[in-house]
Design an enzyme around this catalytic site. Structure first.
Site, short mmCIF file in Angstrom:
data_model
loop_
_atom_site.label_atom_id
_atom_site.label_comp_id
_atom_site.label_asym_id
_atom_site.label_seq_id
_atom_site.Cartn_x
_atom_site.Cartn_y
_atom_site.Cartn_z
N SER A 1 0.81 -1.21 0.00
CA SER A 1 0.00 0.00 0.00
C SER A 1 0.85 1.27 0.00
CB SER A 1 -0.95 -0.07 1.19
OG SER A 1 -2.08 0.68 0.93
N HIS B 1 -7.74 -5.62 0.06
CA HIS B 1 -6.48 -4.89 0.23
C HIS B 1 -5.74 -5.45 1.46
CE1 HIS B 1 -4.09 -1.24 -0.28
NE2 HIS B 1 -4.20 -0.99 1.01
C1 GCU Z 1 -5.25 4.83 1.96
C2 GCU Z 1 -4.66 5.62 0.83
C3 GCU Z 1 -3.87 4.75 -0.12
C4 GCU Z 1 -2.87 3.92 0.63
C5 GCU Z 1 -3.57 3.16 1.74
C6 GCU Z 1 -2.64 2.38 2.67
O1 GCU Z 1 -6.27 3.98 1.49
O2 GCU Z 1 -5.74 6.28 0.17
O3 GCU Z 1 -3.19 5.54 -1.08
O4 GCU Z 1 -2.19 3.04 -0.23
O5 GCU Z 1 -4.25 4.08 2.58
O6 GCU Z 1 -1.48 2.68 2.79
O7 GCU Z 1 -3.14 1.47 3.33
#
Ligand code: GCU
Length: 428
Positions: A263, A404
């Site tokens: 992420s 995710h």
């Molecule tokens: C949020 C953010 C993302 C990121 C994510 C994370 O959702 O919008 O850009 O990748 O956090 O790091 O879990």
């Protein structure tokens, strides 16, 4: 509503948009609504010159693109920070993980030119059965080293006191263990090194001064120059400092270092891997916007949203593309291409539309021409593969079912890919 109020709110909206702070910008997650877009050609230089050889790529196009990403997206990494780093072995347990590994905990003390100091804690597992030097996977964690495993002797990362919200279950021992397939990696002969990313730079504009920024004279995230680095740049710098330590570890094969991130830390792993050639495999897990995903598809999270919600991650110049992705003179496939001829791997999750799995795939696909310059093979098709059909060429990709996250399946794919890259010796 009176006129004055209307023009005042308009002015506020406009200035917010211009500085990239539009947290409420619309988001598209409907594939049929993706507008036609044109990607900048990876192998055409700004002046129009066509790149035909690896030499031209290395001499001209790669530096040109690296400069664009430095100046327009992540900010410039200072050549000299003046920061000195000391490493101290805090503990060593030769019988960790039921004897599978030796566990080392290493304190990093950073000292700035201003004589301020700052500390971070590295957790390193080295497989016991391996003969000779082993490859290593380096990866930051979100909530402290102690959350990556249930091993009782793992120390709490120092950032816990600063970052843990009262009453939250985050930061509790083992809380993120499902994301860390240590045993699998160790059994397969890989060492794993982790550090809490807040130890390098707390992930909040108001708290950054409690991290590495406190050692940088005149650094102020709120009043940076357009091209000055932000948190992603500083975390990427931290990955390189971990590499500095690992190359000195006797049991680590310094020619087989992998950087892996999930992420926001996937965005960071890409930026670290692009800049630091010691990382031979660079893995982005669900990194999405500002990571592997193409910005110009404007699918899922977009630049207005990301710069609005996380103004400290990128450099201020990136805000210019908020609600204006079409004007970008670069896109993320060119970031992935900067890893060539080393190896880049992109992974997506089916239910992670915020990160735009298709945009992540296409980006990996369009990085291919840089690999062809080296007679290496990128991804063969512009059509995204089905779930659980990993594509392991010189560029790697998979999409798995689910949300995710980082799962054991992801680790398995990464290890298979790394084995192929490193042609693992049978004695590992
Ligand atoms: C949020 C953010 C993302 C990121 C994510 C994370 O959702 O919008 O850009 O990748 O956090 O790091 O879990």
């Amino acid at each position: 509503m009176n006129k004055k109020y209307i023009s005042l709110s308009l002015a506020l909206v406009m200035s917010a948009t211009m500085s990239g702070q539009n947290k409420n910008a619309p988001v598209n997650e409907d594939e049929s609504k993706v507008q036609a877009f044109e990607l900048p050609d990876l192998l055409t230089c700004t002046g129009g010159e066509r790149v035909e050889t690896a030499k031209q790529w290395e001499k001209k196009r790669r530096p040109e693109l690296l400069k664009l990403f430095s100046q327009q997206e992540y900010g410039v990494t200072p050549r000299q920070t003046g920061i000195k780093v000391k490493h101290e072995l805090v503990s060593s347990n030769p019988k960790a993980m039921n004897g599978l590994a030796t566990e080392k905990q290493v304190r990093f003390t950073f000292t700035g030119k201003n004589k301020q100091t700052h500390q971070a804690l590295l957790l390193l597992y080295i497989p016991n059965h391996a003969k000779g030097r082993v490859p290593v996977i380096v990866s930051y964690n979100f909530h402290g080293n102690q959350t990556t495993t249930f091993e009782e002797d793992v120390l709490f990362s120092p950032s816990r006191d600063l970052m843990k919200k009262a009453g939250s279950d985050n930061w509790v021992r083992g809380e993120q263990a499902s994301r860390w397939s240590y045993e699998l990696a160790l059994q397969r002969g890989y060492a794993v090194a982790t550090m809490n990313y807040h130890d390098i730079c707390p992930d909040s504009p108001a708290l950054m001064e409690h991290g590495i920024p406190s050692l940088l004279p005149n650094y102020n995230v709120e009043s940076r120059e357009a091209n000055e680095w932000g948190a992603i740049g500083i975390w990427a710098w931290g990955y390189s400092r971990i590499a500095d330590y690992l190359v000195k570890e006797k049991q680590i094969d310094k020619d087989c270092m992998v950087v892996l991130g999930h992420s926001r830390l996937g965005k960071t792993a890409l930026w670290a891997g692009v800049q630091d050639k010691r990382f031979k495999v660079v893995i982005s897990n669900d990194s999405g916007c500002g990571g592997a995903a193409l910005s110009k598809r404007v699918f899922g999270e977009n630049i207005a949203r990301i710069t609005g919600n996380f103004p400290h991650w990128f450099c201020p110049a990136f805000n210019a593309y908020s609600e204006n992705e079409a004007s970008m003179p670069f896109d993320q496939h060119e970031l992935l291409a900067l890893v060539a001829p080393r190896h880049v791997y992109v992974a997506s999750a089916e239910d992670d539309s915020w990160a735009d799995p298709k945009g992540e795939y296409l980006s990996a696909y369009y990085a291919g021409p840089a690999y062809q310059l080296y007679d290496m093979q990128g991804l063969p098709s512009a059509t995204q593969p089905a779930v659980h059909q990993p594509q392991h060429y010189d560029v790697g990709y998979h999409i798995r079912s689910g949300k995710h996250d980082v799962t054991a399946y992801d680790w398995q794919c990464y290890l298979d890919f790394c084995d192929k890259v490193f042609q693992t010796k049978s004695d590992r």
